[in-house]
Design a protein around this motif. Structure first.
Motif, short mmCIF file in Angstrom:
data_model
loop_
_atom_site.label_atom_id
_atom_site.label_comp_id
_atom_site.label_asym_id
_atom_site.label_seq_id
_atom_site.Cartn_x
_atom_site.Cartn_y
_atom_site.Cartn_z
N SER A 313 -47.14 -15.00 -27.73
CA SER A 313 -46.58 -15.85 -26.68
C SER A 313 -45.14 -15.46 -26.39
O SER A 313 -44.72 -15.42 -25.22
CB SER A 313 -46.66 -17.32 -27.10
OG SER A 313 -46.05 -18.15 -26.15
N PHE A 318 -49.90 -14.13 -22.95
CA PHE A 318 -50.44 -15.49 -23.05
C PHE A 318 -51.95 -15.49 -23.28
O PHE A 318 -52.48 -16.36 -23.98
CB PHE A 318 -50.09 -16.28 -21.79
CG PHE A 318 -48.61 -16.43 -21.59
CD1 PHE A 318 -47.84 -17.13 -22.51
CD2 PHE A 318 -47.98 -15.86 -20.50
CE1 PHE A 318 -46.47 -17.26 -22.34
CE2 PHE A 318 -46.61 -15.99 -20.32
CZ PHE A 318 -45.85 -16.69 -21.24
N ALA A 321 -52.45 -14.68 -26.92
CA ALA A 321 -52.00 -15.82 -27.71
C ALA A 321 -53.01 -16.95 -27.64
O ALA A 321 -53.30 -17.61 -28.65
CB ALA A 321 -50.64 -16.30 -27.19
N LEU A 348 -50.74 -22.40 -23.12
CA LEU A 348 -50.91 -20.95 -22.98
C LEU A 348 -51.76 -20.61 -21.76
O LEU A 348 -51.48 -19.62 -21.06
CB LEU A 348 -51.55 -20.38 -24.25
CG LEU A 348 -50.63 -20.38 -25.49
CD1 LEU A 348 -51.43 -20.10 -26.75
CD2 LEU A 348 -49.50 -19.36 -25.32
N ASP A 353 -44.71 -20.43 -22.58
CA ASP A 353 -44.38 -19.95 -23.93
C ASP A 353 -44.38 -21.14 -24.89
O ASP A 353 -43.59 -22.08 -24.73
CB ASP A 353 -43.02 -19.27 -23.92
CG ASP A 353 -42.67 -18.64 -25.27
OD1 ASP A 353 -43.50 -18.70 -26.21
OD2 ASP A 353 -41.56 -18.09 -25.39
#
Length: 356
Positions: A313, A318, A321, A348, A353
């Protein structure tokens, strides 16, 4: 049979001796017109308690009328209003020893004098003697828009180390600020506890060391407590505390040695939680190094996946993540953890973040 004759005076005494208990039993416990009350507030480790009676306005002119200007007033009704402090305090910046004081006030239109008397057992202010003052402070009253029918004391403007004790009645408030030296009092309290059972547990000693570290006070003493905690039971928690204290004492080489050992014995949740603590302290780069360590040593499992999610992240990946977070969610043992991780997944998916 011999007859005993009582003299008139002796006869009166004998009658009174019998009658006195009867009269005492006739004393009634009736409701006060101005009812009793007490309020209590803790500031840091210091307790403040006010005992008083609550007269009513009842359509009367209070200030400059029922309560004259320029004269000592009991700050309530009936017997002494009292205020008790469990520790030394400062009132309006002036020191006052711990104890119970008779609380009196001298009202004026623009300024009031608040009096703390060493005598706290009088009836009202009738027996007040200025020679028995422990402290006097001058304060400013403030008007209220709404009428306070019953007199009351309240604790306002609560802060970690202070509060305003405020008398409120009719359309007027009279506050005085009470503050405490919480660091000094807490240190005394910690030392006392560590002379008892606390000295035998790693947690108590570590908490004492952490308190000093957080406040940046008594670091040498904190280091001794950290060492004693480690001696009781070596854990990641107290080793990391010791390492942080050594850094604060500008002993980086020793700190590094202790910290490396802490990392060696840490488990996944301990390391991950420490990384989150660093983030809360705005130490993002250091936190990422911890998350990398978690991901390296514990690649699978809830915390390993979460650490990888945070690393990706922070790099803007993203999608990757989110995938790691979903694996963490699948491995989570409780519904509460799954729900918490779902909140991260939602962020996400929105390309936010999760480290911010």
């Amino acid at each position: 049979m011999k007859t005993i004759k009582l003299q008139p005076f002796a006869l009166c005494l004998s009658i009174l001796a019998v009658a006195a208990p009867v009269f005492a039993q006739n004393d009634l416990n009736l409701p006060d017109v101005s009812q009793a009350a007490e309020v209590k507030q803790r500031i840091a480790l210091t307790d403040i308690m006010v005992n008083y009676h609550r007269p009513l306005v009842n359509g009367r002119k209070i200030w400059g009328g029922l309560v004259p200007y320029g004269k000592v007033w009991r700050a309530g009704a009936n017997e002494n209003t009292t205020i008790e402090f469990s520790d030394p305090v400062s009132v309006e910046g002036k020191p006052l020893a711990k104890g119970t004081y008779g609380l009196h006030m001298i009202p004026n239109q623009d300024s009031w004098t608040v009096i703390f008397s060493k005598t706290n057992t009088g009836w009202g202010s009738y027996s007040y003697d200025q020679k028995e003052d422990a402290l006097r402070v001058d304060v400013k009253p403030r008007p209220f828009a709404e009428n306070k029918e019953a007199l009351e004391f309240d604790f306002e403007d609560l802060k970690p180390t202070s509060t305003a004790v405020t008398l409120k009645w009719e359309k007027l408030g009279v506050p005085f600020t009470v503050s405490v030296n919480d660091a000094d009092q807490t240190l005394q309290n910690i030392r006392a506890q560590l002379k008892g059972r606390g000295q035998f547990t790693w947690q108590s000693l570590d908490e004492g060391a952490q308190f000093c570290l957080t406040r940046k006070i008594n670091l040498d003493e904190a280091l001794r407590w950290a060492d004693a905690s480690i001696q009781n039971e070596e854990r990641f928690d107290n080793l990391s505390t010791k390492a942080d204290i050594l850094r604060a004492l500008n002993r980086p080489d020793e700190a590094k040695t202790v910290w490396n050992h802490a990392l060696e014995i840490a488990n996944a949740p301990q390391l991950y939680t420490y990384g989150r603590q660093l983030q809360n302290q705005k130490k993002g780069a250091e936190a990422m190094e911890i998350f990398k360590e978690v991901a390296k040593r514990f690649p699978q499992g809830v915390y390993g996946y979460l650490a990888q999610a945070r690393i990706k992240s922070s790099a803007g990946d993203f999608a990757g993540a989110a995938n790691d977070a979903k694996q963490a969610q699948a491995a989570a043992p409780t519904d509460a953890q799954k729900q918490s991780i779902q909140a991260l997944i939602t962020r996400l998916d929105a390309k936010q973040d999760i480290n911010k």
